[in-house]
Design a protein around this motif. Structure first.
Motif: not given
Length: 137
Positions: A104-111
């Motif tokens: 979920h952190i990876q998704d936020q960083v990517q976004e």
């Protein structure tokens, strides 16, 4: 080596390490040579220029027995490069590990990166617009 065959891999690794160190010394020496050719004492571009200007000042004043000599410069640069490479590599490994563990952190960083940077090359100025990705401790 025949007497202690288990030393073979250690000796091969040591030989490879020595060659890598010699190659790096040659690369850094070439870098220093190039920076010497374009040295402008009124405009220091970084560590090497500052070192060379100090060395030049000492030599002009007659001090030929200082720690400011080419060999010391090459080894200082090599040490700085090695330390920086190790630190950066360790930071990247931990970052990747944390991203893998917390998707979920990876998704936020990517976004955030996609929204702010998109498909262009990132700039240093982008950091202020990436609060989640570039949060300082």
């Amino acid at each position: 080596m025949y007497m202690f065959p288990w030393l073979g891999p250690w000796i091969n690794n040591l030989t490879r390490l020595k060659k890598s160190m010699a190659d790096m010394k040659i690369e850094v020496t070439e870098l220093v040579r190039g920076l010497k050719e374009t040295l402008n004492p009124q405009m220091c571009r970084g560590f090497v220029d500052s070192f060379l200007v100090r060395k030049q000042t000492l030599e002009e004043s007659g001090n030929m027995d200082s720690l400011y000599h080419d060999n010391n410069l090459v080894f200082s640069i090599t040490n700085l490069f090695s330390a920086g490479t190790d630190t950066t590599g360790t930071t990247l490994r931990w970052g990747l590990l944390l991203m893998a563990k917390y998707p979920h952190i990876q998704d936020q960083v990517q976004e955030e990166i996609s929204r702010v940077i998109g498909s262009r090359q990132p700039l240093v100025e982008d950091r202020k617009n990436l609060p989640y990705t570039c949060s300082d401790p």
